[in-house]
Design an enzyme around this catalytic site. Sequence first.
Site, short mmCIF file in Angstrom:
data_model
loop_
_atom_site.label_atom_id
_atom_site.label_comp_id
_atom_site.label_asym_id
_atom_site.label_seq_id
_atom_site.Cartn_x
_atom_site.Cartn_y
_atom_site.Cartn_z
CG ASP A 8 -1.71 -1.26 1.34
OD1 ASP A 8 -2.09 -1.81 0.33
OD2 ASP A 8 -1.93 -1.96 2.71
CD GLU A 42 -8.91 -3.83 -0.59
OE1 GLU A 42 -9.62 -3.92 0.22
OE2 GLU A 42 -7.98 -4.55 -0.71
#
Length: 438
Positions: free
Chosen positions: A158, A326
């Site tokens: 991420d 997401e």
Amino acid sequence: MLGCSPAVNGGGSGGSASGGASSGTGGGLSGTGGASATGGGSAPGGATGSGGATGSGGAPGSGGAPATGGASATGGNAPASGGAPGTGGAAATAGTSGTGGRGGAGVAGRVGTGGGGGVLGTGGAIGGGGQLACPGRANDAANPPVPLTLSGSLGTHDPVVMMSGSTYYMFFTGRPSAKTSTNLTAWANGPAVFASNPAWIASSVPGASNLWAPDISYFGGQYHLYYSASTFGQNRSCIGHATKADLATGSWTDHGSVICSNTGTTNDNWNAIDPNVIVDEAGTPWLAFGSFWGGLKLIQLDATGARVGTTLTSIAARPNNGGALEAPFIFRRCGFYYLFMSFDTCCQGVSSTYNIRVSRATSVMGPYADKAGTPAMMGGGTLLVQGNSTWHGPGHNAVLVSVDRTYNVYHAYNSNAGTLRISEMTWDADGWPVSGGP
């Protein structure tokens, strides 16, 4: 960040999009570099660049000097306040930064929301003063975009990158963790944001350990770090907020949570993880977030980074695919807001099926649709990056503007460890992104 998928058809927590047992993103998988992908999906990236704040008269001259009131980074070092562009704020005809060249510290996300003096950040839509409003080069079949050749410490989940001064700062899942580079290709480990989790997390989200999917931005005269506190497969979650004046020095001041899901008596069908800041054309900051359940959401922030009001706007969902999306990242370019999303499942090593999609809108609040016209609220998303036989499950995309190029930043797997990937991203004749990834 690491997506936490909700139970599907009444199944147990952590269910995959198909209703199986694997979580959408993350959960318990430790990435090299110490980032444990324990749960929810994150949005690497967005934030506002540090271009100088243009004044109310706003229209810069050719060569990019900001209008009266616009603070131009004459030496190209300090970021400006990130203010809204002036009412006249047309970009300079030469498309270059203001006096002093491409100055200010790049800040995660949108390059200069009022930008004279220019900055390069993860997010890239350049502000109304003194720089091109359409960063990145046109797609050229004879010279296509390609991934960068990276070296050094590359373990990550991420990731989001911002440039400040002459240094690129990457933040990623950990506490949160950080790395730095002076050339965007060779990366070294940096200090964690927190030595231990802020005290409020233990009571708000019991069991949360690593903090997922941070986002870095600059607005209101400060750097803002938003991060996720959650547990695998659950949507009792919070997005925390910390600030500091200078990325190179000092410590972060934590301000607690800016939004939470299911920490009180409410029954929220959404997940407060994977934050990303976008500063709109008027200079107003917004926070996008979400993972599985009811999809991706948007709230307004004030100049301090706190939430404004109680309005929660839905911007994307996958109602027919188990909710498997997401990590929103919104990037402003050429009059459009581009919503980058990660579909399917993260953090399963080489079995990950993550892939990066994009939709766009003319308003930050949407409605967003993909290249074929399918609404993002109905699962729309044009495929941008997918895995191959070497790199599996690319996802959690951020956008970086550096000099006159745009890049997408994400993680992928060539083993069971998440690894940093950075690829140039060009733009086709209709204004849609083309990535050189994986």
